[in-house]
Design an enzyme around this catalytic site. Structure first.
Site, short mmCIF file in Angstrom:
data_model
loop_
_atom_site.label_atom_id
_atom_site.label_comp_id
_atom_site.label_asym_id
_atom_site.label_seq_id
_atom_site.Cartn_x
_atom_site.Cartn_y
_atom_site.Cartn_z
N HIS A 69 1.74 4.78 -2.66
CA HIS A 69 1.92 6.22 -2.35
C HIS A 69 3.30 6.69 -2.81
O HIS A 69 3.46 7.75 -3.40
CB HIS A 69 1.82 6.45 -0.84
N GLU A 93 -4.53 8.33 -2.51
CA GLU A 93 -5.04 7.06 -2.01
C GLU A 93 -5.39 6.12 -3.16
O GLU A 93 -5.29 4.90 -3.03
CB GLU A 93 -6.25 7.32 -1.11
N HIS A 131 0.83 -1.21 0.00
CA HIS A 131 0.00 0.00 0.00
C HIS A 131 0.87 1.27 0.00
O HIS A 131 0.72 2.15 -0.86
CB HIS A 131 -0.90 -0.03 1.25
N GLU A 132 1.79 1.34 0.93
CA GLU A 132 2.63 2.55 1.05
C GLU A 132 3.54 2.69 -0.17
O GLU A 132 3.90 3.81 -0.56
CB GLU A 132 3.44 2.53 2.34
#
Lengths: 493, 493
Positions: free
Chosen positions: B265, B291, B261-262
């Site tokens: 980003h 997001e 997930h990160e």
């Protein structure tokens, strides 16, 4: 708000920006990925300029003038004096020079990290030439306004009160007895046998041992950390002190004692007064006094026979080699008191260390005073290394004049602090011994009398006294290099 | 220098201070010892005020007025628009409010780290009441100058162009089908069996696996790092992107996918244009688009059957359990697509996640609009959790309204971004599938067509287009929540 109070408020603001500078500086050295450097350098330069502007706001001159005539307590008078010192140091330099030096210094330091490994003096000297030019310009400006020589004006930034004149006397004296002493010790140690560490000492275990030793030495982990960087240092701010080390999994010896050394710096920072909230009067007195604390921890305490008796079994247990000869007390002590001329200052023993410092002192003094140019450095380095320690660095820049980080950002005038620190540390130990039985305290693993003495006499004083006043109040006299000589003779002969 | 150029130069300066803010903010969350917080909070507040002052310098109004009449290229027009947006957001707030909010927010966040573990709503609400009061004040001021409602004025900070009106329609629609969908999936998954991880997954191995996955996903380690923090996040600056995770040695599942997930980003940040040197037009478009990238990586890519076929054996090998049933493809896929209502938003699966967001949205909307007070939050939380997910949080603040960090520093208006991001991500995947065979690319472990599509359509655009323009240019239409619904139905039914 009177003008003294206005100054206090303004310098608190400055300390908050210095906080950001210290943390981002630590980050740059300890964790920043290489590709982050360009934007970081620009941001740090922006901050340098802003700090410079804050210290140059025109109203400060009036405030200082008016505060001089106010009735102030002695502590406020001391605080005023230190604010004024910072202001005077900053206000003489043009903003363009501050910004240029920050940018050029960042680049030189950044590229040096690669160039050193490549023995690349050609590449390094392209950046370094600019650092030297800007530093000479700075020294000239400081000299003109202070009436000092260029190098003395730079010295004053790190060691207020110290001059070339006093250092020449001090270091020339050391040069009269140091070569003989090294020779005698070498003769004595030739017949001594010890077992050097062999094998693998995993980083994780070295780190845990380091943390355990820091804990034993009273490091406050609620206000600090241990990390890794190429060049070990103590950074951060008093409420958040960051020390670093570097690990070699073939050899724990340097890293372990390096941590003891940085813990000395850290305890000074953690023990500084916090009453004024970051004003200059609460900061460390000088680089020499800072180094006296790290060297007290490393040399006076850390390498003492009594301390080694605690350290050796801790290390043996950490590496699960408690029964190995390496970790027997006598062997461990020999390991940590071995004297051997080498190329690298940060790896040097305490006896040969002053030779490294004197070499750098003589070069940076002549460089700032315009007697030599940066191009002369490699040859001078080789010549002096051969003279002082019998080693040649011809063509070997990595382990010669490119080994240190200090000059990369133009910190000329800093090196003498190391040997001044060693001398102060020996003098403090002598005075402490008059106040309590230090060896007995160490043997009993109760370091509290030691920390109490340092806390009361050094740490808690911040910059409220001048260096001479501080040393005299702690030991009864100003700097006396005989304590250092006696310490070396007692330990090594 | 014309006035447009003056603005550019000024906003570059601002970006350099934001760099320092980002790094010190990362430090505070990832490495700062607890005792460092007071001095840090004061320094960060000083910096907030300085940034606020830079955005409020009186000449900016003239420069913006004059630049409007200059002939500018389309890219300069877009750049001017984003500078103006930042300026307008900043210039409406009084400096005292900015400073007070920074200090109160730092304290609330700092104390929350302890209070959450202690389930201490009483203690927390003392700080939180102040945060809410100052945030309501901020929302009121922003509402008055923008003509929006207080909550819409806060929304505009994170999701320019999004309003309560559009969110109410969007979320009320989700509420019509989500409970049924959750029920159907639960029924379906009841008969499915899988083996949950048991045993110990050492942090060092989890970290190495995370680094390997980041590498596979194209994270540029020359411009970024992986660290640990209590609340995982992506921080730093585009040239030095810092992502964090937290490890639980009983369970690698959350941390591993959290890193995916990160990394989404991070790749957005690392892929932003760098041509203008940190101007607002080069920044990420909005929190929702940010997001969308992390959720594209985590949900669209990371939990796809094709990706799991690579991830499962990597994880099995990392933990030396390659032959364990846990790491068989089918089992691993079930593990990562399990739907189960739970208390904690950051641990929620993608189906129940919107319920968490809608709950927070409805509460923060009414709080900012003055319809409720902070005291109403625990009861409302309990009531909505029971209604949306069938779970009660009565008396359970730790896993209820104290679970999140966002409100502690007054970031009201941020939560809707999460579900907007999930919807955008589904829409992007659908459009990408029209451009290339995504599943085939993933199966062949060649992610380049995916990164190329994202790079060209999203990352490289920065803020040069509005959100609607960006989404339309990438997918042919503005936000269409049906793609999200279809994605959930296809994957889970």
């Amino acid at each position: 708000m009177n003008d003294y109070q206005k100054l206090v408020s303004h310098f608190k603001k400055i300390s908050r920006y210095k906080h950001l500078e210290a943390i981002c500086g630590w980050d740059q050295a300890a964790v920043m990925p290489s590709g982050g450097y360009q934007a970081r350098a620009e941001s740090m330069a922006e901050l340098s300029v802003h700090l410079h502007q804050l210290l140059n706001e025109p109203q400060l001159a009036d405030w200082f003038e008016n505060a001089k005539n106010q009735e102030l307590s002695s502590s406020h008078t001391a605080s005023l004096k230190e604010m004024k010192r910072q202001w005077q140091h900053a206000s003489v330099l043009p903003e363009s020079l501050v910004q240029a030096k920050s940018l050029v210094g960042s680049k030189c330091e950044h590229d040096w990290r690669i160039q050193r490994g490549d023995n690349d003096w050609q590449g390094f000297s392209k950046n370094f030439a600019k650092v030297v030019t800007l530093s000479q310009e700075e020294a000239q400006i400081r000299a003109q306004t202070s009436g000092l020589t260029p190098y003395d004006a730079m010295l004053d930034l790190y060691e207020p009160g110290t001059t070339t004149k006093s250092l020449d006397i001090l270091f020339n004296n050391v040069k009269t007895w140091l070569p003989d002493l090294i020779e005698k010790i070498n003769e004595k140690q030739q017949s001594e046998h010890f077992v050097a560490p062999q094998g693998v000492y995993p980083e994780a275990q070295q780190k845990q041992l380091g943390l355990d030793v820091m804990k034993m030495l009273g490091f406050d982990f609620n206000h600090g950390r241990l990390d890794v960087s190429m060049h070990p240092f103590c950074g951060g701010v008093p409420s958040d002190v960051r020390i670093t080390t570097r690990y070699d999994d073939q050899d724990f010896v340097q890293s372990l004692m390096g941590i003891v050394h940085e813990t000395g710096h850290a305890r000074y920072e953690q023990g500084l007064p916090s009453s004024t909230g970051g004003l200059p009067v609460d900061a460390a007195r000088s680089m020499g006094i800072h180094e006296s604390q790290s060297l007290f921890f490393e040399m006076q305490l850390g390498r003492s026979k009594a301390f080694i008796k605690h350290l050796a079994p801790m290390a043996g247990a950490a590496f699960e080699q408690a029964n190995s000869t390496v970790f027997e007390n006598d062997n461990f002590y020999k390991l940590y008191t071995r004297v051997s001329p080498g190329f690298i200052r940060v790896d040097a023993d305490e006896v040969t260390y002053p030779a490294h410092v004197i070499l750098r002192y003589e070069i940076e003094r002549d460089l700032m005073n315009g007697v030599i140019t940066y191009k002369d450095i490699p040859d001078l380095w080789d010549q002096k290394m051969r003279g002082y320690l019998g080693l040649s660095t011809k063509g070997n820049y990595t382990n010669g004049c490119m080994q240190d980080i200090h000059w990369t950002d133009g910190s000329f005038g800093y090196f003498p602090s190391y040997t001044l620190g060693a001398m102060y540390a020996a003098q403090f130990m002598s005075a402490m011994n008059n106040a309590c039985d230090v060896t007995c305290a160490i043997e009993q693993k109760d370091f509290s009398p030691i920390f109490k003495w340092l806390g009361e006499n050094i740490w808690s004083k911040g910059s409220s006294l001048s260096t001479d006043e501080l040393v005299k109040s702690a030991t009864g006299e100003t700097l006396n290099a005989n304590y250092f000589k006696t310490h070396l003779e007692n330990r090594y002969l």
